[in-house]
Motif scaffolding. Structure first.
Motif, PDB file in Angstrom:
ATOM      1  N   GLU A 107      44.277  45.109  41.710  1.00  0.00           N
ATOM      2  CA  GLU A 107      43.366  45.376  42.829  1.00  0.00           C
ATOM      3  C   GLU A 107      43.830  44.664  44.097  1.00  0.00           C
ATOM      4  N   ILE A 108      44.298  43.431  43.950  1.00  0.00           N
ATOM      5  CA  ILE A 108      44.714  42.695  45.135  1.00  0.00           C
ATOM      6  C   ILE A 108      46.081  43.169  45.618  1.00  0.00           C
ATOM      7  N   MET A 109      46.907  43.703  44.736  1.00  0.00           N
ATOM      8  CA  MET A 109      48.149  44.325  45.180  1.00  0.00           C
ATOM      9  C   MET A 109      47.834  45.509  46.097  1.00  0.00           C
ATOM     10  N   LYS A 110      46.785  46.250  45.765  1.00  0.00           N
ATOM     11  CA  LYS A 110      46.402  47.412  46.580  1.00  0.00           C
ATOM     12  C   LYS A 110      45.693  46.993  47.857  1.00  0.00           C
ATOM     13  N   ARG A 111      44.780  46.014  47.725  1.00  0.00           N
ATOM     14  CA  ARG A 111      43.983  45.578  48.889  1.00  0.00           C
ATOM     15  C   ARG A 111      44.095  44.061  49.012  1.00  0.00           C
ATOM     16  N   PRO A 112      45.183  43.570  49.560  1.00  0.00           N
ATOM     17  CA  PRO A 112      45.415  42.118  49.575  1.00  0.00           C
ATOM     18  C   PRO A 112      44.400  41.332  50.403  1.00  0.00           C
ATOM     19  N   LEU A 113      43.753  41.988  51.357  1.00  0.00           N
ATOM     20  CA  LEU A 113      42.798  41.278  52.201  1.00  0.00           C
ATOM     21  C   LEU A 113      41.374  41.347  51.660  1.00  0.00           C
ATOM     22  N   SER A 114      41.216  41.869  50.455  1.00  0.00           N
ATOM     23  CA  SER A 114      39.871  41.995  49.886  1.00  0.00           C
ATOM     24  C   SER A 114      39.241  40.641  49.566  1.00  0.00           C
ATOM     25  N   LEU A 131      51.821  36.983  51.133  1.00  0.00           N
ATOM     26  CA  LEU A 131      51.558  35.836  50.265  1.00  0.00           C
ATOM     27  C   LEU A 131      50.664  36.221  49.105  1.00  0.00           C
ATOM     28  N   VAL A 132      49.573  36.906  49.408  1.00  0.00           N
ATOM     29  CA  VAL A 132      48.603  37.261  48.377  1.00  0.00           C
ATOM     30  C   VAL A 132      49.206  38.251  47.385  1.00  0.00           C
ATOM     31  N   ARG A 133      49.962  39.222  47.884  1.00  0.00           N
ATOM     32  CA  ARG A 133      50.592  40.192  46.987  1.00  0.00           C
ATOM     33  C   ARG A 133      51.624  39.531  46.084  1.00  0.00           C
ATOM     34  N   SER A 134      52.382  38.597  46.619  1.00  0.00           N
ATOM     35  CA  SER A 134      53.394  37.924  45.791  1.00  0.00           C
ATOM     36  C   SER A 134      52.723  37.049  44.736  1.00  0.00           C
ATOM     37  N   ALA A 143      49.859  37.810  43.394  1.00  0.00           N
ATOM     38  CA  ALA A 143      49.380  38.800  42.421  1.00  0.00           C
ATOM     39  C   ALA A 143      50.513  39.266  41.521  1.00  0.00           C
ATOM     40  N   LEU A 144      51.702  39.433  42.096  1.00  0.00           N
ATOM     41  CA  LEU A 144      52.846  39.891  41.306  1.00  0.00           C
ATOM     42  C   LEU A 144      53.224  38.865  40.241  1.00  0.00           C
ATOM     43  N   SER A 145      53.246  37.582  40.593  1.00  0.00           N
ATOM     44  CA  SER A 145      53.585  36.556  39.607  1.00  0.00           C
ATOM     45  C   SER A 145      52.546  36.523  38.485  1.00  0.00           C
ATOM     46  N   GLN A 146      51.303  36.773  38.835  1.00  0.00           N
ATOM     47  CA  GLN A 146      50.235  36.825  37.834  1.00  0.00           C
ATOM     48  C   GLN A 146      50.392  38.032  36.924  1.00  0.00           C
ATOM     49  N   LEU A 147      50.772  39.164  37.494  1.00  0.00           N
ATOM     50  CA  LEU A 147      50.980  40.375  36.700  1.00  0.00           C
ATOM     51  C   LEU A 147      52.171  40.214  35.757  1.00  0.00           C
ATOM     52  N   VAL A 148      53.232  39.599  36.244  1.00  0.00           N
ATOM     53  CA  VAL A 148      54.402  39.355  35.393  1.00  0.00           C
ATOM     54  C   VAL A 148      54.004  38.502  34.191  1.00  0.00           C
ATOM     55  N   LEU A 149      53.196  37.481  34.434  1.00  0.00           N
ATOM     56  CA  LEU A 149      52.735  36.614  33.345  1.00  0.00           C
ATOM     57  C   LEU A 149      51.938  37.409  32.316  1.00  0.00           C
ATOM     58  N   ALA A 150      51.022  38.252  32.789  1.00  0.00           N
ATOM     59  CA  ALA A 150      50.176  39.020  31.873  1.00  0.00           C
ATOM     60  C   ALA A 150      50.996  40.007  31.046  1.00  0.00           C
ATOM     61  N   TRP A 201      39.316  36.280  42.845  1.00  0.00           N
ATOM     62  CA  TRP A 201      38.819  37.637  42.584  1.00  0.00           C
ATOM     63  C   TRP A 201      37.508  37.587  41.814  1.00  0.00           C
ATOM     64  N   LEU A 202      37.428  36.753  40.787  1.00  0.00           N
ATOM     65  CA  LEU A 202      36.213  36.630  39.993  1.00  0.00           C
ATOM     66  C   LEU A 202      35.097  35.993  40.811  1.00  0.00           C
ATOM     67  N   ALA A 203      35.430  35.020  41.642  1.00  0.00           N
ATOM     68  CA  ALA A 203      34.422  34.407  42.507  1.00  0.00           C
ATOM     69  C   ALA A 203      33.822  35.453  43.437  1.00  0.00           C
ATOM     70  N   GLY A 204      34.673  36.343  43.950  1.00  0.00           N
ATOM     71  CA  GLY A 204      34.177  37.425  44.791  1.00  0.00           C
ATOM     72  C   GLY A 204      33.220  38.341  44.035  1.00  0.00           C
TER      73      GLY A 204
END
Length: 428
Positions: free
Chosen positions: A328-335, A352-355, A357-364, A389-392
């Motif tokens: 979701e944040i890869m698509k809408r980084p300013l969300s 920054l936010v997309r990168s 998110a990418l490191s998090q996706l690689v981990l998953a 994201w969860l806090a939001g």
């Protein structure tokens, strides 16, 4: 929630100590029966047995991989398979134990475990405070930053953030690295101080990589920022920024590679090639990759067996959170940033936010395909994006029901996990 956020530091400290007290109470309460495994006797046979005291917190928290960390702090890495565990934590435990011994503190077999436990508690507390500051810099929303920090206290990593494990210190170093990275990239100007902040960020990430190998993924934001920088005309300021990013990225690589080089010197210096270990002459010559595959059967789809289906089911909630928040944040980084915030004016924020998110996706993805999948519930604790994201979701009226369910899951998981860990029962 908003009332507590008016005094964020005091509220975070109160919640932290209350949560840790609850975990400790559960650990002590788990002493009604003997431990399932007595491997802790390897550290101190005099105090750790199948009939250990219910109040022997040092032994109850030194289970599973914690035994390897503490053992390495006592006498270094002796066996090849021990190199699967990062050298950062044993080094710190050993150093602080020697300092305490110099002040006359006697070791009866519990000093190193207790030092490791103290390191984990202090690191977890500091990581909560650093995550709050990181949220203020990136999200520019005090309430969201406060809730995200609260969620880190209640992380599914649970007791692993209290035991002599690398998770809490890795989270502290990673959050600190991201804080310096954000200040360096998101500043309104390109000053020398901003570029120094980028180098410092890489150094923090490099230290993190000595605690956990997945710290290598923290190099993704540096690669992304450098790639973007290379699209601009080379100016004096641009060249300085590129050098800062390269030095920062190399610092992360050094943090990961340095222990590998030490092991290579130890195991691969035999005069005869027949005496060398297999990894000394093949592939990347990495002891870490070799022992993970040889002793823990880590590899592509190797964990995909019928007997491991329960562990995949156990990890699915965390995998879902990492994938959903990352995509979701890869698509809408300013969300994750309020529309009224001036942070949206920074051209580097989406990158920054997309990168991140990418490191998090690689981990998953690697957790599902390569790792022992159940570890995702604890190693995910060092990735700030899913907390935001969860806090939001918790603060959003439309997503508050989903957010509330996730928070209840986190609390229940950690509360059930604690007595199982203290009794030397899986999952770990």
């Amino acid at each position: 929630m908003s009332t507590a956020a008016k005094k964020p530091i005091r509220s975070l400290l109160g919640t932290f100590f209350a949560w840790k007290a609850l975990i400790l109470f559960i650990v002590i309460g788990s002493g009604v029966g003997p431990a399932y495994d007595t491997s802790s006797t390897l550290l101190s046979p005099e105090i750790a047995s199948s009939n250990e005291s219910a109040f022997d917190v040092a032994t109850k928290l030194t289970r599973w991989d914690a035994i390897y960390f503490v053992q390495a702090s006592l006498r270094g890495y002796l066996f090849e398979q021990e190199w699967a565990f990062g050298s950062g934590l044993p080094t710190v435990i050993s150093f602080l134990s020697q300092v305490l011994s110099g002040f006359g503190v006697e070791s009866d077999g519990t000093l190193e475990p207790l030092v490791g436990i103290c390191i984990s508690h202090i690191s977890h507390l500091l990581s909560v405070l650093v995550l709050y500051q990181l949220g203020l810099v990136v999200c520019r929303d005090q309430l969201l930053s406060f809730v995200a920090a609260l969620l880190h206290i209640l992380s599914p990593a649970g007791i692993f953030l209290s035991a002599p494990y690398a998770e809490s210190t890795f989270a502290l170093l990673s959050f600190t690295g991201y804080l310096f990275l954000a200040k360096g990239l998101l500043g309104p100007k390109r000053t020398f101080a901003h570029d120094v902040s980028l180098v410092a960020s890489g150094m923090w990430f490099g230290f993190a990589a000595t605690f956990r190998s997945n710290g290598l993924f923290n190099g993704i934001p540096f690669a992304a920022a450098l790639a973007q920088e290379l699209t601009t005309p080379p100016t004096l300021l641009s060249i300085r920024r590129r050098c800062a990013l390269i030095i920062g990225g190399l610092s992360i690589a050094v943090g990961f590679a340095a222990p590998q080089l030490v092991a290579y010197q130890i195991f691969c210096s035999a005069s005869s090639e027949s005496e060398l270990r297999p990894w000394c002459t093949s592939g990347l010559r990495s002891i870490y990759l070799f022992v993970q595959e040889r002793y823990w059967n880590v590899g592509f789809l190797r964990y995909w067996t019928p007997s491991n289906i329960p562990l995949f089911l156990l990890a699915m909630p965390m995998i879902y959170l990492l994938l959903m928040s990352g995509l979701e944040i890869m698509k809408r980084p300013l969300s994750i940033v309020p529309e009224k915030s001036n942070a949206v004016d920074s051209p580097h924020l989406p990158l920054l936010v997309r990168s991140m998110a990418l490191s998090q996706l690689v981990l998953a993805i690697l957790a599902v395909t390569n790792y022992h999948v159940q570890v995702i519930t604890r190693i995910s604790s060092a990735y700030p994006l899913w907390y935001w994201w969860l806090a939001g979701a918790v603060l959003d009226k439309r997503g508050s029901k989903f957010g509330g369910r996730v928070v209840r899951y986190m609390i229940m998981y950690a509360a059930i996990q604690a007595p199982l860990f203290a009794s030397f029962l899986p999952p770990a």
